[in-house]
Design a protein around this motif. Structure first.
Motif, mmCIF file in Angstrom:
data_model
loop_
_atom_site.group_PDB
_atom_site.id
_atom_site.type_symbol
_atom_site.label_atom_id
_atom_site.label_comp_id
_atom_site.label_asym_id
_atom_site.label_seq_id
_atom_site.Cartn_x
_atom_site.Cartn_y
_atom_site.Cartn_z
ATOM 1 N N UNK A 223 30.985 35.495 47.733
ATOM 2 C CA UNK A 223 31.408 36.234 46.713
ATOM 3 C C UNK A 223 32.208 37.631 47.037
ATOM 4 N N UNK A 224 32.075 37.697 48.373
ATOM 5 C CA UNK A 224 32.857 38.781 48.937
ATOM 6 C C UNK A 224 34.213 39.086 48.779
ATOM 7 N N UNK A 225 34.886 40.079 48.860
ATOM 8 C CA UNK A 225 36.346 40.228 48.714
ATOM 9 C C UNK A 225 37.037 39.547 47.499
ATOM 10 N N UNK A 226 36.370 39.999 45.942
ATOM 11 C CA UNK A 226 36.927 39.005 45.062
ATOM 12 C C UNK A 226 38.376 39.292 44.855
ATOM 13 N N UNK A 227 39.206 38.420 44.426
ATOM 14 C CA UNK A 227 40.662 38.458 44.121
ATOM 15 C C UNK A 227 40.887 38.836 42.534
ATOM 16 N N UNK A 228 42.233 39.226 42.277
ATOM 17 C CA UNK A 228 42.320 39.517 40.884
ATOM 18 C C UNK A 228 43.042 38.011 40.258
ATOM 19 N N UNK A 229 42.374 38.134 38.976
ATOM 20 C CA UNK A 229 43.057 36.525 38.436
ATOM 21 C C UNK A 229 44.028 36.972 37.216
ATOM 22 N N UNK A 230 44.947 36.484 37.389
ATOM 23 C CA UNK A 230 46.136 36.679 36.071
ATOM 24 C C UNK A 230 45.552 36.261 34.872
ATOM 25 N N UNK A 231 45.716 37.133 33.942
ATOM 26 C CA UNK A 231 45.376 36.923 32.190
ATOM 27 C C UNK A 231 46.052 35.541 31.964
ATOM 28 N N UNK A 232 45.656 34.702 31.101
ATOM 29 C CA UNK A 232 46.251 33.642 30.496
ATOM 30 C C UNK A 232 45.116 32.502 29.927
ATOM 31 N N UNK A 233 45.852 31.315 29.746
ATOM 32 C CA UNK A 233 45.377 30.160 29.337
ATOM 33 C C UNK A 233 45.310 29.359 30.459
ATOM 34 N N UNK A 234 44.075 28.760 30.926
ATOM 35 C CA UNK A 234 44.057 27.906 31.772
ATOM 36 C C UNK A 234 42.797 27.024 31.993
ATOM 37 N N UNK A 235 42.724 25.756 32.647
ATOM 38 C CA UNK A 235 41.259 25.157 32.771
ATOM 39 C C UNK A 235 40.218 26.112 33.337
ATOM 40 N N UNK A 236 38.840 25.838 32.852
ATOM 41 C CA UNK A 236 37.863 26.411 33.436
ATOM 42 C C UNK A 236 36.844 25.274 33.929
ATOM 43 N N UNK A 237 36.241 25.316 35.027
ATOM 44 C CA UNK A 237 35.409 24.410 35.520
ATOM 45 C C UNK A 237 33.990 25.088 35.724
ATOM 46 N N UNK A 238 32.940 24.597 35.241
ATOM 47 C CA UNK A 238 31.574 25.109 35.162
ATOM 48 C C UNK A 238 30.760 24.486 36.510
ATOM 49 N N UNK A 239 30.104 25.298 36.951
ATOM 50 C CA UNK A 239 29.243 24.937 38.212
ATOM 51 C C UNK A 239 27.996 24.363 37.446
ATOM 52 N N UNK A 240 27.284 23.303 38.078
ATOM 53 C CA UNK A 240 26.040 22.795 37.265
ATOM 54 C C UNK A 240 24.936 23.894 36.710
ATOM 55 N N UNK A 241 24.888 24.901 37.618
ATOM 56 C CA UNK A 241 23.854 25.999 37.287
ATOM 57 C C UNK A 241 23.995 26.952 36.128
#
Length: 448
Positions: A223-241
Motif C-alpha cells: 500500500x506504500x506510495x499510493x497513486x492518484x486515480x482519475x475520477x470516472x466510470x470504470x470496472x471495479x474488481x473486489x478482492x475476496x476478503x
C-alpha cells in the motif's frame, strides 16, 4: 459453564416454571462461553484475558402478548424472579398477531447433524502467547515494516441449549480459534497499515503464525506510495476478503423482516434475474467445521443447505416464524436469536460459487480500473440499493495490477452491480461468507 445435558436440563426446568406461572407458551435459550486471548506488541506480552460467562433467556407468551427477559445469575432464586418478571411484563405487552413459537410439526425430529463444530481443545495461554509472538515476528521481519499494532491469538468454547414448551430440547457445543496481526509500513507522511487474520472451528485448521504475519506485512508494504486515480466510470474488481460484503448486502435485502417492512431494494423483484444466469449463492449450515454451522436454528427447526440464488434468481426470502406469518409463508430454518430478544432471520455459511476464469483472465481486458482490497464506511441505502463506499486497493492498467491507490470512493446501485457481476474461479472457504474475486462493470470512481 454447563455441559450440554446440564444446559438442556436447566432450560427445560425454566420452561416448566414458566408454564406453572401461567404461560401459554415459552422458550428458553441458554448460552455459556469461555475464552482465552493473548495479545503481544513489539515482541512483548501486552495482554492476557480469560473470560467465562453464561446467560439464560426466557420468552414468555400470554396469548399474542410476549416478553423476553434474561439473566446471568442462574441460581434458583434468580430464575424464580426471572419467571415472575417475565409474566408481569407479558401482561403489559402489546398484542402481536405474528409472534409465537415455531410450528410444532416443523421442529427437528431425530438426531441432529454432526457439523464437527467442537474439537474439544483448550490451549494453554503459554501456547497462545508463543503463537502470537511468532506471528508478529514474521510480520516485522518483512522489509518495509516499521511498526506494529500487535498480534493476537484467541481460543474459546461455547455451549448452546434451546428448549420450547411444545417439546423441543436440544443443545450443542462449538469451539473457535483466531489469529491476527496488524502492522505499519513506511514512515513520515507515507505510512500505511494493513492486517491479516484467520478464524476456524478446529485449532489444527488455523493458519500457521508465520503465514498470518507475513501476509499482514506484505499487504501493508503493497500500500506504500499510493497513486492518484482519475475520477470516472470504470470496472471495479473486489478482492475476496471484501467481495463477501456484497453477499452481506444481498442477505439484508432478502431478509423476511425487510420484505415485510417493505424496506428492501429487491421487493417486487422475486421473478426477475437479479444476477447473470450462471450465478449461484449457497447457504450451507451443515458444512463440516463451518464458522456458522449449526444443526438447528434459533427456534428448533432443522437446518439444511439451500441455494439462495440459482440461475441468477433469488429463490425466496430468509424467514423466521414471525416474518413467515406476516408474509403468509413458511419459516425456512433461518431463525437466529440472542439471549434477550425474539428471533430474527439470518443465514449461515454463505458462498458465491466460482466462475470459470482465473483472476488474471478476469482483469486482462481492463484498460483502467481499480482492484479493491479495503472498504470504508457503510454508505448503503437498503430501500433503493444505492451504494457508495470509501475504498483503497490497487490500480489496474492495461490488464495488469500496477500501483496502490487510497482515499477513493466507489459508487453505483446494487441492482445494476449484481447484473454485471462476474466471479473468478478462486473461491476459498475461509470465512462465514465467501466469494471469489469479483468484477463489476461501470462503477463511478471519485479519486482523492
Amino acid at each position: 459453564m454447563l455441559t450440554i445435558s446440564q444446559a438442556e436440563d436447566r432450560a427445560a426446568a425454566l420452561i416448566e416454571a414458566a408454564r406453572k406461572a401461567g404461560a401459554d407458551a415459552a422458550d428458553v435459550l441458554y448460552a455459556g462461553d469461555a475464552s482465552t486471548g493473548v495479545q503481544v506488541r513489539l515482541g512483548e506480552l501486552e495482554d492476557v484475558e480469560r473470560s467465562e460467562g453464561e446467560e439464560i433467556g426466557l420468552r414468555f407468551f400470554l396469548g399474542t402478548r410476549s416478553a423476553s427477559v434474561s439473566s446471568s445469575d442462574l441460581s434458583q432464586d434468580a430464575l424464580i424472579a426471572l419467571v415472575e418478571r417475565a409474566a408481569a411484563m407479558a401482561r403489559e405487552a402489546p398484542e402481536d398477531p405474528y409472534a409465537g413459537l415455531a410450528p410444532e410439526d416443523r421442529l427437528l425430529k431425530g438426531d441432529p447433524v454432526d457439523v464437527e463444530g467442537d474439537d474439544g481443545r483448550d490451549p494453554l495461554p503459554v501456547e497462545l502467547k508463543q503463537m502470537a509472538l511468532e506471528t508478529e515476528e514474521a510480520a516485522r521481519a518483512v522489509s518495509g515494516i516499521t511498526n506494529s499494532e500487535g498480534a493476537g491469538v484467541n481460543a474459546g468454547r461455547s455451549v448452546i441449549a434451546l428448549a420450547t414448551s411444545h417439546g423441543f430440547c436440544r443443545g450443542y457445543t462449538t469451539s473457535g480459534y483466531s489469529g491476527s496481526a496488524s502492522v505499519i509500513a513506511g514512515s513520515g507522511s507515507d505510512m500505511q497499515r494493513d492486517y491479516a487474520s484467520h478464524s476456524t472451528r478446529y485449532f489444527k485448521d488455523l493458519d500457521r503464525p508465520e503465514e498470518i504475519g507475513r501476509l499482514a506485512a506484505e499487504r501493508a508494504v503493497a500500500r506504500l506510495n499510493p497513486a492518484k486515480v482519475p475520477s470516472g466510470t470504470m470496472p471495479v474488481v473486489y478482492d475476496p476478503r471484501v467481495g463477501s460484503s456484497l453477499i452481506g448486502h444481498l442477505l439484508s435485502a432478502i431478509n423476511g423482516a425487510a420484505i415485510a417492512r417493505k424496506t428492501s431494494f429487491l421487493l417486487g423483484r422475486e421473478d426477475e434475474a437479479v444476477f447473470a444466469e450462471n450465478i449461484i449463492i449457497r447457504d450451507d449450515p451443515h458444512r463440516r467445521r463451518g464458522l456458522r454451522s449449526k444443526p438447528f436454528d434459533g427456534e428448533g427447526l432443522p437446518t439444511q443447505a439451500r441455494d439462495l440464488v440459482a440461475a441468477g434468481r433469488v429463490t425466496g426470502w430468509l424467514l423466521d416464524s414471525a416474518s413467515a406469518r406476516q408474509l403468509g409463508l413458511e419459516p425456512t430454518g433461518h431463525a437466529s436469536r440472542g439471549i434477550g430478544g425474539p428471533p430474527s432471520a439470518s443465514a449461515s455459511n454463505v458462498d458465491m460459487l466460482p466462475g470459470t476464469m482465473t483472476r488474471a483472465e478476469l482483469i486482462s481486458d481492463i484498460k483502467l480500473g481499480v482492484y479493491v482490497t479495503e472498504l470504508i464506511g457503510q454508505g448503503i441505502n437498503p430501500v433503493t440499493g444505492d451504494y457508495s463506499r470509501g475504498a483503497s486497493g490497487l490500480l489496474i492498467e492495461n490488464g495488469q495490477i500496477t500501483k496502490p491507490v487510497a482515499e477513493i470512493t466507489i459508487a453505483g446501485n446494487l441492482i445494476d452491480m449484481f447484473k454485471t457481476l462476474v466471479p473468478a474461479n478462486d473461491l476459498e472457504l475461509r470465512r462465514a461468507m465467501n466469494a471469489p474475486t469479483l468484477r463489476i462493470e461501470g462503477m463511478t470512481i471519485a479519486g482523492a
